[in-house]
Design a protein around this motif. Structure first.
Motif, PDB file in Angstrom:
ATOM      1  N   PRO A  24       5.059 -14.555  -2.507  1.00  0.00           N
ATOM      2  CA  PRO A  24       5.560 -13.194  -1.930  1.00  0.00           C
ATOM      3  C   PRO A  24       6.646 -13.210  -0.806  1.00  0.00           C
ATOM      4  O   PRO A  24       6.716 -14.150  -0.070  1.00  0.00           O
ATOM      5  CB  PRO A  24       4.140 -12.717  -1.225  1.00  0.00           C
ATOM      6  CG  PRO A  24       3.147 -13.690  -1.796  1.00  0.00           C
ATOM      7  CD  PRO A  24       3.829 -14.851  -2.156  1.00  0.00           C
ATOM      8  N   PHE A  26       9.117 -12.166   2.485  1.00  0.00           N
ATOM      9  CA  PHE A  26       8.336 -11.837   3.609  1.00  0.00           C
ATOM     10  C   PHE A  26       9.714 -11.731   4.487  1.00  0.00           C
ATOM     11  O   PHE A  26      10.847 -12.211   4.364  1.00  0.00           O
ATOM     12  CB  PHE A  26       7.483 -12.646   4.354  1.00  0.00           C
ATOM     13  CG  PHE A  26       7.992 -14.027   4.433  1.00  0.00           C
ATOM     14  CD1 PHE A  26       8.986 -14.594   5.132  1.00  0.00           C
ATOM     15  CD2 PHE A  26       7.411 -15.307   3.412  1.00  0.00           C
ATOM     16  CE1 PHE A  26       9.415 -15.904   5.563  1.00  0.00           C
ATOM     17  CE2 PHE A  26       7.800 -16.698   3.656  1.00  0.00           C
ATOM     18  CZ  PHE A  26       8.806 -16.836   4.323  1.00  0.00           C
ATOM     19  N   GLU A  27       9.525 -10.820   5.488  1.00  0.00           N
ATOM     20  CA  GLU A  27      10.642 -10.984   6.735  1.00  0.00           C
ATOM     21  C   GLU A  27       9.911 -11.019   7.877  1.00  0.00           C
ATOM     22  O   GLU A  27       9.235 -10.326   8.553  1.00  0.00           O
ATOM     23  CB  GLU A  27      10.897  -9.546   6.691  1.00  0.00           C
ATOM     24  CG  GLU A  27      11.870  -8.994   5.503  1.00  0.00           C
ATOM     25  CD  GLU A  27      12.692  -7.796   5.476  1.00  0.00           C
ATOM     26  OE1 GLU A  27      12.637  -6.843   6.387  1.00  0.00           O
ATOM     27  OE2 GLU A  27      13.535  -7.224   4.791  1.00  0.00           O
ATOM     28  N   ARG A  37      13.851 -14.430   5.515  1.00  0.00           N
ATOM     29  CA  ARG A  37      12.915 -14.344   4.236  1.00  0.00           C
ATOM     30  C   ARG A  37      12.883 -15.500   3.642  1.00  0.00           C
ATOM     31  O   ARG A  37      13.738 -16.109   3.542  1.00  0.00           O
ATOM     32  CB  ARG A  37      13.992 -13.107   3.560  1.00  0.00           C
ATOM     33  CG  ARG A  37      14.195 -11.885   4.144  1.00  0.00           C
ATOM     34  CD  ARG A  37      15.151 -10.616   3.369  1.00  0.00           C
ATOM     35  NE  ARG A  37      15.354  -9.569   4.231  1.00  0.00           N
ATOM     36  CZ  ARG A  37      16.206  -9.619   5.322  1.00  0.00           C
ATOM     37  NH1 ARG A  37      16.752 -10.794   5.514  1.00  0.00           N
ATOM     38  NH2 ARG A  37      16.390  -8.591   6.045  1.00  0.00           N
ATOM     39  N   ASN A 109       2.160 -12.719  10.904  1.00  0.00           N
ATOM     40  CA  ASN A 109       1.647 -11.437  11.385  1.00  0.00           C
ATOM     41  C   ASN A 109       0.650 -11.065  10.241  1.00  0.00           C
ATOM     42  O   ASN A 109       0.575 -11.823   9.172  1.00  0.00           O
ATOM     43  CB  ASN A 109       2.733 -10.312  11.269  1.00  0.00           C
ATOM     44  CG  ASN A 109       3.583 -10.154  10.032  1.00  0.00           C
ATOM     45  OD1 ASN A 109       2.822 -10.348   8.863  1.00  0.00           O
ATOM     46  ND2 ASN A 109       4.977  -9.912  10.172  1.00  0.00           N
ATOM     47  N   PRO A 110      -0.285 -10.179  10.472  1.00  0.00           N
ATOM     48  CA  PRO A 110      -1.513  -9.769   9.442  1.00  0.00           C
ATOM     49  C   PRO A 110      -0.601  -9.506   8.093  1.00  0.00           C
ATOM     50  O   PRO A 110      -1.462  -9.880   7.010  1.00  0.00           O
ATOM     51  CB  PRO A 110      -1.957  -8.537  10.104  1.00  0.00           C
ATOM     52  CG  PRO A 110      -1.605  -8.741  11.507  1.00  0.00           C
ATOM     53  CD  PRO A 110      -0.274  -9.415  11.676  1.00  0.00           C
ATOM     54  N   ARG A 111       0.299  -8.978   7.893  1.00  0.00           N
ATOM     55  CA  ARG A 111       0.982  -8.639   6.641  1.00  0.00           C
ATOM     56  C   ARG A 111       1.105  -9.719   5.806  1.00  0.00           C
ATOM     57  O   ARG A 111       0.810  -9.952   4.855  1.00  0.00           O
ATOM     58  CB  ARG A 111       2.122  -7.799   6.714  1.00  0.00           C
ATOM     59  CG  ARG A 111       2.680  -7.598   5.343  1.00  0.00           C
ATOM     60  CD  ARG A 111       3.732  -6.191   5.293  1.00  0.00           C
ATOM     61  NE  ARG A 111       4.547  -6.052   3.928  1.00  0.00           N
ATOM     62  CZ  ARG A 111       3.740  -5.854   2.868  1.00  0.00           C
ATOM     63  NH1 ARG A 111       2.643  -5.645   2.706  1.00  0.00           N
ATOM     64  NH2 ARG A 111       4.785  -5.808   1.617  1.00  0.00           N
ATOM     65  N   VAL A 112       1.912 -10.686   6.563  1.00  0.00           N
ATOM     66  CA  VAL A 112       2.305 -12.038   5.455  1.00  0.00           C
ATOM     67  C   VAL A 112       0.934 -12.790   5.370  1.00  0.00           C
ATOM     68  O   VAL A 112       0.766 -13.501   4.150  1.00  0.00           O
ATOM     69  CB  VAL A 112       3.399 -12.843   6.233  1.00  0.00           C
ATOM     70  CG1 VAL A 112       2.705 -13.889   7.538  1.00  0.00           C
ATOM     71  CG2 VAL A 112       3.892 -13.702   5.345  1.00  0.00           C
ATOM     72  N   TYR A 114      -2.192 -11.372   4.587  1.00  0.00           N
ATOM     73  CA  TYR A 114      -2.418 -10.764   3.552  1.00  0.00           C
ATOM     74  C   TYR A 114      -1.687 -11.080   2.270  1.00  0.00           C
ATOM     75  O   TYR A 114      -2.200 -11.349   1.243  1.00  0.00           O
ATOM     76  CB  TYR A 114      -2.396  -9.194   3.931  1.00  0.00           C
ATOM     77  CG  TYR A 114      -2.911  -8.467   2.549  1.00  0.00           C
ATOM     78  CD1 TYR A 114      -4.207  -8.168   2.139  1.00  0.00           C
ATOM     79  CD2 TYR A 114      -1.904  -7.831   1.661  1.00  0.00           C
ATOM     80  CE1 TYR A 114      -4.278  -7.584   1.243  1.00  0.00           C
ATOM     81  CE2 TYR A 114      -2.152  -7.042   0.801  1.00  0.00           C
ATOM     82  CZ  TYR A 114      -3.407  -6.873   0.427  1.00  0.00           C
ATOM     83  OH  TYR A 114      -3.853  -6.107  -0.682  1.00  0.00           O
ATOM     84  N   LEU A 115      -0.417 -11.070   2.401  1.00  0.00           N
ATOM     85  CA  LEU A 115       0.284 -11.363   0.883  1.00  0.00           C
ATOM     86  C   LEU A 115       0.254 -12.482   0.416  1.00  0.00           C
ATOM     87  O   LEU A 115       0.210 -12.779  -0.805  1.00  0.00           O
ATOM     88  CB  LEU A 115       2.073 -11.108   1.356  1.00  0.00           C
ATOM     89  CG  LEU A 115       2.392  -9.770   1.781  1.00  0.00           C
ATOM     90  CD1 LEU A 115       3.994 -10.009   2.366  1.00  0.00           C
ATOM     91  CD2 LEU A 115       2.221  -8.940   0.651  1.00  0.00           C
ATOM     92  N   TYR A 116      -0.241 -13.670   1.477  1.00  0.00           N
ATOM     93  CA  TYR A 116      -0.406 -14.975   0.844  1.00  0.00           C
ATOM     94  C   TYR A 116      -2.141 -15.185   0.612  1.00  0.00           C
ATOM     95  O   TYR A 116      -2.434 -16.309   0.703  1.00  0.00           O
ATOM     96  CB  TYR A 116       0.178 -16.111   1.881  1.00  0.00           C
ATOM     97  CG  TYR A 116       1.664 -16.241   1.427  1.00  0.00           C
ATOM     98  CD1 TYR A 116       2.064 -17.216   0.404  1.00  0.00           C
ATOM     99  CD2 TYR A 116       2.626 -15.387   1.964  1.00  0.00           C
ATOM    100  CE1 TYR A 116       3.339 -17.221   0.216  1.00  0.00           C
ATOM    101  CE2 TYR A 116       3.994 -15.446   1.660  1.00  0.00           C
ATOM    102  CZ  TYR A 116       4.310 -16.329   0.745  1.00  0.00           C
ATOM    103  OH  TYR A 116       5.578 -16.416   0.345  1.00  0.00           O
ATOM    104  N   ASP A 118      -5.040 -13.501   2.185  1.00  0.00           N
ATOM    105  CA  ASP A 118      -5.663 -13.196   3.321  1.00  0.00           C
ATOM    106  C   ASP A 118      -5.963 -14.949   4.219  1.00  0.00           C
ATOM    107  O   ASP A 118      -7.151 -15.172   3.985  1.00  0.00           O
ATOM    108  CB  ASP A 118      -6.909 -12.659   2.805  1.00  0.00           C
ATOM    109  CG  ASP A 118      -6.927 -11.150   2.662  1.00  0.00           C
ATOM    110  OD1 ASP A 118      -6.141 -10.374   3.568  1.00  0.00           O
ATOM    111  OD2 ASP A 118      -7.913 -10.572   2.011  1.00  0.00           O
TER     112      ASP A 118
END
Length: 177
Positions: A24, A26-27, A37, A109-112, A114-116, A118
């Motif tokens: 995934p 990321f930024e 990224r 952050n929580p998004r990265v 999650y992308l990887y 959880d």
């Protein structure tokens, strides 16, 4: 909330080429506030190390992560530390200076996470091949020998593959007129 993880037994296993999925993108911000990224590193083997300042196994691996990042830089390795510290740069920057971290550090952050998958336990290492696909994942404290072997296999596979194919095609060609 993240938990520190203990080592899991066994060596790090590379996924077969056909089983690898795109890592995934990321930024995330680095310590200077610049957006970084995954796609900023085309053609590189990337070790994404999810860690935190309070994680003892994470802290123990930093000196040899520095060494691996330096030793294999010219071969195409990039080590990127993704700090999952909820307190942010106020704790990460002084820690990175104290530990003399030489590779890029980004604030997760929580998004990265999650992308990887959880990410909930630390450390977690993702080995990304030159095609930006996840080649291996290691949960928990890893030892230098296993990490270095995995890095070497990823670097070797991509640099020696063309010459191996050329050798195979030469030996398969008929000899004589």
């Amino acid at each position: 909330m993240f938990l520190a993880s203990h080592p899991l037994p066994g060596a790090i296993k590379l996924k077969k080429d056909g089983e690898r999925k795109r890592a995934p993108d990321f930024e995330l911000k680095n310590g200077e506030g610049r957006t970084v990224r995954l796609t900023d590193y085309p053609g590189k083997v990337i070790l994404l190390d999810f860690w935190a300042t309070w994680c003892a196994p994470c802290k123990a691996s930093i000196p040899w992560m520095n060494e691996l990042a330096e030793s294999y830089r010219n071969d195409g390795l990039v080590v990127i530390g993704i700090s999952m510290d909820e307190e942010g740069w106020s704790v990460v920057k002084p820690f990175a200076e104290q530990m003399k971290i030489t590779y890029p550090i980004l604030l997760g952050n929580p998004r990265v996470a999650y992308l990887y998958g959880d990410v909930a336990s630390l450390p977690v290492a993702f080995f990304v091949d030159r095609n930006q696909r996840v080649a291996a994942v290691h949960l928990g404290a890893a030892n230098r020998k296993d990490v270095e072997k995995t890095i070497q296999m990823l670097l070797e596979r991509t640099t020696s593959a063309p010459s191996a194919r050329a050798t195979d095609s030469l030996s398969a060609s008929p000899s004589g007129p």
